[in-house]
Scaffold this active site. Sequence first.
Site, PDB file in Angstrom:
ATOM      1  N   TRP A 200     -13.762  11.498  10.179  1.00  0.00           N
ATOM      2  CA  TRP A 200     -14.540  12.530   9.481  1.00  0.00           C
ATOM      3  C   TRP A 200     -14.376  12.432   7.984  1.00  0.00           C
ATOM      4  O   TRP A 200     -15.314  12.654   7.222  1.00  0.00           O
ATOM      5  CB  TRP A 200     -14.181  13.918  10.009  1.00  0.00           C
ATOM      6  CG  TRP A 200     -14.495  14.029  11.463  1.00  0.00           C
ATOM      7  CD1 TRP A 200     -13.610  14.015  12.509  1.00  0.00           C
ATOM      8  CD2 TRP A 200     -15.803  14.094  12.056  1.00  0.00           C
ATOM      9  NE1 TRP A 200     -14.287  14.074  13.698  1.00  0.00           N
ATOM     10  CE2 TRP A 200     -15.625  14.130  13.451  1.00  0.00           C
ATOM     11  CE3 TRP A 200     -17.102  14.128  11.533  1.00  0.00           C
ATOM     12  CZ2 TRP A 200     -16.699  14.191  14.342  1.00  0.00           C
ATOM     13  CZ3 TRP A 200     -18.176  14.198  12.417  1.00  0.00           C
ATOM     14  CH2 TRP A 200     -17.972  14.229  13.804  1.00  0.00           C
TER      15      TRP A 200
ATOM     16  N   ASP B  57     -11.909  19.803   3.878  1.00  0.00           N
ATOM     17  CA  ASP B  57     -12.512  19.984   5.196  1.00  0.00           C
ATOM     18  C   ASP B  57     -11.375  20.383   6.135  1.00  0.00           C
ATOM     19  O   ASP B  57     -10.549  19.554   6.508  1.00  0.00           O
ATOM     20  CB  ASP B  57     -13.178  18.688   5.663  1.00  0.00           C
ATOM     21  CG  ASP B  57     -13.681  18.765   7.105  1.00  0.00           C
ATOM     22  OD1 ASP B  57     -13.529  19.837   7.737  1.00  0.00           O
ATOM     23  OD2 ASP B  57     -14.217  17.763   7.613  1.00  0.00           O
TER      24      ASP B  57
ATOM     25  N   LYS C 267     -13.441  24.947  16.548  1.00  0.00           N
ATOM     26  CA  LYS C 267     -12.065  24.689  17.005  1.00  0.00           C
ATOM     27  C   LYS C 267     -11.231  25.972  16.929  1.00  0.00           C
ATOM     28  O   LYS C 267     -10.718  26.446  17.939  1.00  0.00           O
ATOM     29  CB  LYS C 267     -11.409  23.580  16.176  1.00  0.00           C
ATOM     30  CG  LYS C 267     -11.989  22.196  16.443  1.00  0.00           C
ATOM     31  CD  LYS C 267     -12.811  21.758  15.275  1.00  0.00           C
ATOM     32  CE  LYS C 267     -13.166  20.296  15.200  1.00  0.00           C
ATOM     33  NZ  LYS C 267     -13.747  19.645  16.344  1.00  0.00           N
TER      34      LYS C 267
HETATM   35  N1  PMP Z   1     -14.766  17.468  10.165  1.00  0.00           N
HETATM   36  C1  PMP Z   1     -13.805  17.429  11.102  1.00  0.00           C
HETATM   37  C2  PMP Z   1     -12.377  17.340  10.679  1.00  0.00           C
HETATM   38  C3  PMP Z   1     -14.155  17.497  12.469  1.00  0.00           C
HETATM   39  O1  PMP Z   1     -13.216  17.444  13.393  1.00  0.00           O
HETATM   40  C4  PMP Z   1     -15.524  17.582  12.823  1.00  0.00           C
HETATM   41  C5  PMP Z   1     -15.978  17.693  14.254  1.00  0.00           C
HETATM   42  N2  PMP Z   1     -15.160  17.338  15.242  1.00  0.00           N
HETATM   43  C6  PMP Z   1     -16.476  17.597  11.811  1.00  0.00           C
HETATM   44  C7  PMP Z   1     -16.061  17.563  10.500  1.00  0.00           C
HETATM   45  C8  PMP Z   1     -17.933  17.684  12.133  1.00  0.00           C
HETATM   46  O2  PMP Z   1     -18.221  18.972  12.480  1.00  0.00           O
HETATM   47  P1  PMP Z   1     -19.665  19.431  12.979  1.00  0.00           P
HETATM   48  O3  PMP Z   1     -19.926  18.680  14.226  1.00  0.00           O
HETATM   49  O4  PMP Z   1     -19.467  20.885  13.190  1.00  0.00           O
HETATM   50  O5  PMP Z   1     -20.627  19.110  11.901  1.00  0.00           O
END
Ligand code: PMP
Length: 360
Positions: A104, A173, A197
């Site tokens: 991510w 993030d 989460k």
């Molecule tokens: N950042 C992190 C640290 C994540 O774990 C995730 C999803 N698992 C995301 C961003 C992406 O999130 P979303 O699918 O809600 O856009």
Amino acid sequence: MTTAAKLNFSSGPATLPKQVRQAAAAAISDLDGSGIGILEHSHRGPEFAAVLARAEANVRAVASVPDNYAVLFVTGGATSHFTWIPRSFLGADQNADYCDTGVWAKKAAQAAAPFGNVHIACSSASEHYVRIPDTLVLSTTTQYLHFTSNNTVYGTQWQRMPSVAREVAVVCDASSDIFSQPIDVNRYAMIYAGAQKNLGPSGISLVIARREFLATARAGLPPLEDYQVYDRERSMHNTPNTFGIFMIAEVTNWILQQGGLEALGSRNRAKATVLYDFLDSSQMWRGVADPGSRSFMNVTFRGPDAATEDAFLAQAQAGGLEGLRGHRSVGGLRASIYNAFPAHGVERLVSELAAFEKRR
Ligand code: PMP
């Protein structure tokens, strides 16, 4: 076995507190005794206004959010912010620093590249992201430093904030560890997190941002990608995700009832330690993350080979332990044990892993 009896180790959407599920079920038919359900109330009416006020007040109380910080509820996941942040704060001839610590984190950096100069301040890519790098090298002038506090896929977590000069705007993030331990909001320019989460359902994100930082955004942004519009219009420029906001209000209320972030922090540490201690003592199973970078939210581990892992996963699933397969990009196993995941569930996993090992 009924669904409710299952242990859900999913990385997100993930386990919610039982009391929140029950409150949601009741509110779908009748919000706060109004005779109309949360899904059917106008977002402009007093009933939803009360929900929104509750959600914001709870978020502020949970993290002691200072008054000069905005609390925003944004429709869409964390990924939206990967683009909106550089579009807002990174000009074509400017630099932004990114910590490359996992899937991510890398996606966030890649999404920023079209907007300006993306400088990788640290990376553990060459070590398959098993640890958080020790040192950072920042550009001489930077618009912000972006880091991912917990790497959901690799099971690593920053044990403390990256150490940078006070004047560097730090953007985080925090999707997979928000509100899992105490946090000093003052040290961040912006914190954002997808809700699925530790906060509620997918499709909504929470943003906590210093207003002074938001004011540095470029002009002329589309209103739904302009953080200051969310702040001015209290996250209601258009119809917000009313149910998502209701859920965040309930989850944050639950956090306060649990004793807040101090209490959750020690509980989460204790939960994860039970599992890591077992992995460290096992002859069959081993933790993936470097011990100094271990996540207390996502515990990644491996068996001797894929066949053994598959055999355990099949048996675990038959016993009601769901969602233990590692992310498709890395394989292995992963136990996601966020705030609402019960300690007895971790103990159950350990006893299943130990029994499996003994039988082999
Ligand atoms: N950042 C992190 C640290 C994540 O774990 C995730 C999803 N698992 C995301 C961003 C992406 O999130 P979303 O699918 O809600 O856009």
